[in-house]
Design a protein around this motif. Structure first.
Motif, PDB file in Angstrom:
ATOM      1  N   VAL A  97       0.850  -1.191   0.000  1.00  0.00           N
ATOM      2  CA  VAL A  97       0.000   0.000   0.000  1.00  0.00           C
ATOM      3  C   VAL A  97       0.883   1.237   0.000  1.00  0.00           C
ATOM      4  O   VAL A  97       1.901   1.293   0.698  1.00  0.00           O
ATOM      5  N   GLU A  98       0.475   2.212  -0.796  1.00  0.00           N
ATOM      6  CA  GLU A  98       1.229   3.469  -0.854  1.00  0.00           C
ATOM      7  C   GLU A  98       1.161   4.209   0.486  1.00  0.00           C
ATOM      8  O   GLU A  98       0.259   3.984   1.291  1.00  0.00           O
ATOM      9  N   LYS A  99       2.123   5.092   0.697  1.00  0.00           N
ATOM     10  CA  LYS A  99       2.091   5.949   1.871  1.00  0.00           C
ATOM     11  C   LYS A  99       1.030   7.031   1.691  1.00  0.00           C
ATOM     12  O   LYS A  99       0.770   7.380   0.539  1.00  0.00           O
ATOM     13  N   PRO A 100       0.425   7.586   2.697  1.00  0.00           N
ATOM     14  CA  PRO A 100       0.416   7.108   4.071  1.00  0.00           C
ATOM     15  C   PRO A 100      -0.418   5.835   4.135  1.00  0.00           C
ATOM     16  O   PRO A 100      -1.327   5.662   3.311  1.00  0.00           O
ATOM     17  N   ILE A 101      -0.151   4.976   5.113  1.00  0.00           N
ATOM     18  CA  ILE A 101      -0.893   3.705   5.157  1.00  0.00           C
ATOM     19  C   ILE A 101      -2.382   3.964   4.993  1.00  0.00           C
ATOM     20  O   ILE A 101      -3.068   3.259   4.260  1.00  0.00           O
ATOM     21  N   THR A 102      -2.900   4.957   5.697  1.00  0.00           N
ATOM     22  CA  THR A 102      -4.300   5.361   5.571  1.00  0.00           C
ATOM     23  C   THR A 102      -4.440   6.690   6.319  1.00  0.00           C
ATOM     24  O   THR A 102      -3.434   7.383   6.508  1.00  0.00           O
ATOM     25  N   SER A 106      -7.930   3.969  13.449  1.00  0.00           N
ATOM     26  CA  SER A 106      -8.804   2.793  13.402  1.00  0.00           C
ATOM     27  C   SER A 106      -8.699   2.093  12.043  1.00  0.00           C
ATOM     28  O   SER A 106      -8.701   0.856  11.961  1.00  0.00           O
ATOM     29  N   ALA A 107      -8.559   2.885  10.974  1.00  0.00           N
ATOM     30  CA  ALA A 107      -8.428   2.288   9.633  1.00  0.00           C
ATOM     31  C   ALA A 107      -7.130   1.490   9.536  1.00  0.00           C
ATOM     32  O   ALA A 107      -7.102   0.378   8.991  1.00  0.00           O
ATOM     33  N   ALA A 108      -6.051   2.043  10.095  1.00  0.00           N
ATOM     34  CA  ALA A 108      -4.765   1.331  10.058  1.00  0.00           C
ATOM     35  C   ALA A 108      -4.876   0.022  10.851  1.00  0.00           C
ATOM     36  O   ALA A 108      -4.387  -1.027  10.406  1.00  0.00           O
ATOM     37  N   ALA A 109      -5.548   0.089  12.002  1.00  0.00           N
ATOM     38  CA  ALA A 109      -5.707  -1.125  12.825  1.00  0.00           C
ATOM     39  C   ALA A 109      -6.490  -2.183  12.046  1.00  0.00           C
ATOM     40  O   ALA A 109      -6.157  -3.375  12.094  1.00  0.00           O
ATOM     41  N   GLY A 322       4.158   1.453   9.363  1.00  0.00           N
ATOM     42  CA  GLY A 322       3.472   2.515   8.616  1.00  0.00           C
ATOM     43  C   GLY A 322       2.467   3.238   9.492  1.00  0.00           C
ATOM     44  O   GLY A 322       2.310   4.467   9.415  1.00  0.00           O
ATOM     45  N   ALA A 323       1.798   2.464  10.356  1.00  0.00           N
ATOM     46  CA  ALA A 323       0.782   3.058  11.239  1.00  0.00           C
ATOM     47  C   ALA A 323       1.422   3.983  12.273  1.00  0.00           C
ATOM     48  O   ALA A 323       0.855   5.024  12.620  1.00  0.00           O
ATOM     49  N   LYS A 324       2.619   3.627  12.746  1.00  0.00           N
ATOM     50  CA  LYS A 324       3.292   4.487  13.733  1.00  0.00           C
ATOM     51  C   LYS A 324       3.589   5.853  13.122  1.00  0.00           C
ATOM     52  O   LYS A 324       3.360   6.885  13.754  1.00  0.00           O
ATOM     53  N   SER A 325       4.105   5.857  11.902  1.00  0.00           N
ATOM     54  CA  SER A 325       4.412   7.152  11.261  1.00  0.00           C
ATOM     55  C   SER A 325       3.133   7.954  11.052  1.00  0.00           C
ATOM     56  O   SER A 325       3.099   9.167  11.289  1.00  0.00           O
ATOM     57  N   MET A 326       2.060   7.267  10.617  1.00  0.00           N
ATOM     58  CA  MET A 326       0.805   7.996  10.415  1.00  0.00           C
ATOM     59  C   MET A 326       0.284   8.569  11.731  1.00  0.00           C
ATOM     60  O   MET A 326      -0.240   9.687  11.762  1.00  0.00           O
ATOM     61  N   SER A 327       0.442   7.825  12.831  1.00  0.00           N
ATOM     62  CA  SER A 327      -0.061   8.299  14.129  1.00  0.00           C
ATOM     63  C   SER A 327       0.622   9.598  14.552  1.00  0.00           C
ATOM     64  O   SER A 327      -0.010  10.467  15.159  1.00  0.00           O
ATOM     65  N   GLU A 337      -4.646  21.935  15.902  1.00  0.00           N
ATOM     66  CA  GLU A 337      -6.021  22.378  16.246  1.00  0.00           C
ATOM     67  C   GLU A 337      -6.113  22.881  17.676  1.00  0.00           C
ATOM     68  O   GLU A 337      -6.746  23.891  17.954  1.00  0.00           O
ATOM     69  N   LYS A 338      -5.448  22.164  18.597  1.00  0.00           N
ATOM     70  CA  LYS A 338      -5.563  22.504  20.024  1.00  0.00           C
ATOM     71  C   LYS A 338      -4.568  23.561  20.465  1.00  0.00           C
ATOM     72  O   LYS A 338      -4.737  24.153  21.527  1.00  0.00           O
ATOM     73  N   GLY A 339      -3.502  23.770  19.682  1.00  0.00           N
ATOM     74  CA  GLY A 339      -2.492  24.761  20.054  1.00  0.00           C
ATOM     75  C   GLY A 339      -1.654  24.331  21.246  1.00  0.00           C
ATOM     76  O   GLY A 339      -1.268  25.175  22.074  1.00  0.00           O
ATOM     77  N   CYS A 340      -1.410  23.028  21.372  1.00  0.00           N
ATOM     78  CA  CYS A 340      -0.587  22.566  22.499  1.00  0.00           C
ATOM     79  C   CYS A 340       0.151  21.288  22.103  1.00  0.00           C
ATOM     80  O   CYS A 340      -0.107  20.711  21.036  1.00  0.00           O
ATOM     81  N   TRP A 341       1.077  20.832  22.959  1.00  0.00           N
ATOM     82  CA  TRP A 341       1.742  19.552  22.745  1.00  0.00           C
ATOM     83  C   TRP A 341       0.702  18.428  22.844  1.00  0.00           C
ATOM     84  O   TRP A 341      -0.215  18.515  23.678  1.00  0.00           O
ATOM     85  N   VAL A 342       0.828  17.402  21.992  1.00  0.00           N
ATOM     86  CA  VAL A 342      -0.111  16.270  22.012  1.00  0.00           C
ATOM     87  C   VAL A 342       0.691  14.966  22.034  1.00  0.00           C
ATOM     88  O   VAL A 342       1.664  14.814  21.284  1.00  0.00           O
ATOM     89  N   LYS A 343       0.274  14.050  22.895  1.00  0.00           N
ATOM     90  CA  LYS A 343       0.922  12.727  22.954  1.00  0.00           C
ATOM     91  C   LYS A 343       0.472  11.909  21.746  1.00  0.00           C
ATOM     92  O   LYS A 343      -0.717  11.959  21.382  1.00  0.00           O
ATOM     93  N   VAL A 344       1.396  11.156  21.161  1.00  0.00           N
ATOM     94  CA  VAL A 344       1.045  10.330  19.996  1.00  0.00           C
ATOM     95  C   VAL A 344       0.299   9.094  20.495  1.00  0.00           C
ATOM     96  O   VAL A 344       0.730   8.442  21.445  1.00  0.00           O
ATOM     97  N   LYS A 345      -0.858   8.821  19.845  1.00  0.00           N
ATOM     98  CA  LYS A 345      -1.639   7.625  20.228  1.00  0.00           C
ATOM     99  C   LYS A 345      -1.278   6.493  19.274  1.00  0.00           C
ATOM    100  O   LYS A 345      -1.674   6.511  18.107  1.00  0.00           O
ATOM    101  N   TYR A 346      -0.510   5.535  19.768  1.00  0.00           N
ATOM    102  CA  TYR A 346      -0.123   4.410  18.897  1.00  0.00           C
ATOM    103  C   TYR A 346      -1.148   3.305  18.971  1.00  0.00           C
ATOM    104  O   TYR A 346      -1.793   3.125  19.970  1.00  0.00           O
TER     105      TYR A 346
END
Ligand SMILES: NC(=O)c1ccc[n+]([C@@H]2O[C@H](COP(=O)([O-])OP(=O)(O)OC[C@H]3O[C@@H](n4cnc5c(N)ncnc54)[C@H](O)[C@@H]3O)[C@@H](O)[C@H]2O)c1
Length: 346
Positions: A97-102, A106-109, A322-327, A337-346
């Motif tokens: 599959v081409e990048k980005p995985i999706t 949830s789609a990547a999962a 691929g999913a990690k990079s997309m996350s 959107e939030k204007g702050c640091w955000v933790k990556v949800k893997y």
């Protein structure tokens, strides 16, 4: 064994990357079907690449059902990657599959789950990892001569999707179809490359993204700060207003630094410092130019996938990778959107 391929989506990446590198992999790969909702594109590709007798269709579901196909290339707009890849997996086809995985976690999962359930390979075409320049850099980094890497940065930019897609940016600027602008389109290349080169995972991001020039409803530039799980720091930039095209990385370690720059006269330089007791680490010990092998990123990625199918070997850039990079990219959009640091949800 010749791996029999069906290509779904016959646009630019099929024309410039998939087909040239399938037809030149003689005896190893065979294109059996070309599918595009615009069957004129599929027919054009068949004649351009002299694929006599190849099956032409508009419906990807009929392609994945074919018994004479071992693997599919998912080369459609990003929002379709999940549906086509899951359909392909259910029909027991291996998937490139081409990048980005999706465009969602949830789609990547779902894609990863479908591939596992049906025991098929799922590889994501993050082609920068395969560029001989980046392969040379990775080999040098893996010697650990740089010592612990504590800071990384990267930049990727080109003139915009309208120059890739022949005057019309098309689906690339429609967030519902693409997932976003420059960040998900090219930013994912440089972010994935930095993850792979450094071997680090991103813990959180702070994004600054904007449409600074183009008449698009999605961002044409982005600048992202990163904190890695091991405490290292990083930064990357993605741009659709950079002329000419560039891809660059910098990784800084305890004993020196390495810089890559695609297209430059010396595309990989590792600069080692004079380190040790009584030495001044500000001074240069030596510049090292790691040997760069032949080939191209696109070519090596396609050939590597075919070889993985033959050997039934899990690709090193699989669905999870691929999913990690997309996350990370999705976290960057949330941060913007939030204007702050955000933790990556893997
Ligand atoms: N790895 C890289 O360096 C790289 C470079 C460019 C694009 N890409 C990726 O490749 C993918 C395709 O990009 P592109 O530039 O070729 O886009 P494109 O618009 O040129 O081609 C997409 C094709 O998919 C077809 N299509 C749309 N819906 C379809 C469906 N339901 N069934 C079959 N075909 C369908 C379209 O008609 C079009 O011909 C994207 O995911 C993009 O991010 C990767």
């Amino acid at each position: 064994m010749s791996v029999r391929i069906g290509i779904i989506g016959c646009g630019k990446i099929t024309e410039r990357a998939s087909l040239p590198n399938l037809v030149n992999y003689k005896g190893k790969a065979e294109v059996k079907a070309l599918c595009d909702i615009d069957d004129g594109r599929a027919k054009l590709m068949a004649s351009q690449f002299r694929l006599n007798g190849v099956d032409i269709s508009k419906d990807w579901k009929s392609v994945v059902k074919r018994k004479d196909i071992d693997a599919i290339f998912v080369n459609t707009p990003n929002y379709l990657h999940e549906e086509v890849a899951c359909g392909g997996a259910a029909a027991k086809k291996h998937i490139l599959v081409e990048k980005p995985i999706t465009i969602s976690n949830s789609a990547a999962a779902n894609m990863i789950k479908a591939a596992k359930k049906n025991s098929v390979l799922l590889m994501v075409e993050q082609t920068q990892r395969f560029d001989p320049v980046h392969q040379a850099a990775k080999k040098f980094i893996d010697t650990e001569k740089l010592g612990k890497i504590n800071m990384v940065k990267g930049r990727i930019g080109h003139a915009g999707p309208e120059y890739w897609a022949g005057g019309n940016e098309g689906w690339f600027s429609d967030k519902k179809l693409s997932g976003g602008g420059a960040l998900i389109d090219v930013g994912i290349h440089i972010l994935d490359l930095l993850r792979w080169l450094s071997g680090k995972e991103v813990a959180e991001v702070c994004a600054n993204i904007k449409t600074v020039e183009k008449p698009f409803p999605v961002e044409d530039n982005g600048s992202i700060l990163m904190r890695f799980t091991d405490g290292a720091l990083g930064h990357f930039e993605a741009s659709w207003t950079t002329r000419p095209y560039e891809v660059m990385t910098w990784l800084y370690g305890e004993n020196g630094k390495i810089h890559t720059s695609i297209g430059s006269e010396k595309p990989v330089i590792a600069s080692m410092a004079t380190v040790g007791k009584g030495k001044d680490p500000n001074s240069l010990l030596e510049d090292v130019y790691p040997e760069i092998g032949p080939g191209s990123g696109w070519g090596s990625a396609v050939h590597y996938f075919i070889d993985c199918v033959v050997k039934r070997e899990k690709p090193f850039i699989d669905g999870e990778e691929g999913a990690k990079s997309m996350s990370v990219i999705l976290a960057a959009y949330e941060s913007s959107e939030k204007g702050c640091w955000v933790k990556v949800k893997y």
